[in-house]
Design a protein around this motif. Sequence first.
Motif, short mmCIF file in Angstrom:
data_model
loop_
_atom_site.label_atom_id
_atom_site.label_comp_id
_atom_site.label_asym_id
_atom_site.label_seq_id
_atom_site.Cartn_x
_atom_site.Cartn_y
_atom_site.Cartn_z
N GLY A 1 17.85 -3.94 3.98
CA GLY A 1 17.05 -3.51 5.13
C GLY A 1 17.32 -2.05 5.40
N ILE A 2 16.83 -1.58 6.53
CA ILE A 2 17.08 -0.21 6.95
C ILE A 2 17.70 -0.27 8.34
CG2 ILE A 2 16.05 2.01 7.54
CD1 ILE A 2 13.94 1.46 5.37
N VAL A 3 18.90 0.32 8.45
CA VAL A 3 19.66 0.26 9.69
C VAL A 3 19.86 1.68 10.20
CG1 VAL A 3 21.81 -0.53 10.74
CG2 VAL A 3 20.82 -1.82 8.85
N PHE A 4 19.67 1.87 11.50
CA PHE A 4 19.90 3.17 12.11
C PHE A 4 20.84 3.00 13.30
CE2 PHE A 4 15.88 1.40 13.49
CZ PHE A 4 15.92 1.49 14.88
N ASN A 5 21.48 4.10 13.71
CA ASN A 5 22.56 4.02 14.68
C ASN A 5 22.15 4.04 16.14
OD1 ASN A 5 24.67 3.82 12.81
ND2 ASN A 5 24.60 6.02 12.46
#
Length: 189
Positions: A132-136
């Motif tokens: 997936g794509i994870v951002f902070n």
Amino acid sequence: GLAFDKPLFIFIGRLVGEKGADLLPEVIKDSFAFIGRKMNFLVLGSGEKETETRLSGLRSIAQGDYAEYIGYNETLSHLMYAGADFLLMPSRVEPCGLNQLYAMRYGTIPLVRRTGGLLDTVIDMGDPGGYGIVFNHAAVGDITHSIYRATQVYDQKTTFNSLREKIVSLDFSWEKSAEEYLSLYKSFA
């Protein structure tokens, strides 16, 4: 009326601050401005009236790349999960999160904020075993950057398809969790 040749990003949920929905209008505008009109957005939900109004107001700049449905529609939500390429979940708070699990069963890649149950269930594609794509941060810049990353992987069809194959094979069932707890319990016996 959205173009089939562009990746489809969806948001399904309550249009409230906890879900990061208040950020969506700026995220969509910034994505079009900085990434280009390389994607479509489709939003389904209801909640805070100001967010609903701002999302409806995007129709004036949409140029066929954006649509929204203000309200609740479970049938439409399943069609969206099945037809989308990416699910946006910029939640500020997410104790568990089910939308990302539903999306992955349909082969829709989640873009999630690193918090709560989203962190527990989505591994960034840049990390070993990621899918997936994870951002902070629940911030327009972080979310827009994750959309940019998604458009890049969408153009790499082999990588994109392998991510989709991986997420539909993941098992987050109660049966698997129960087996893991039982195994742990037996290890102390």
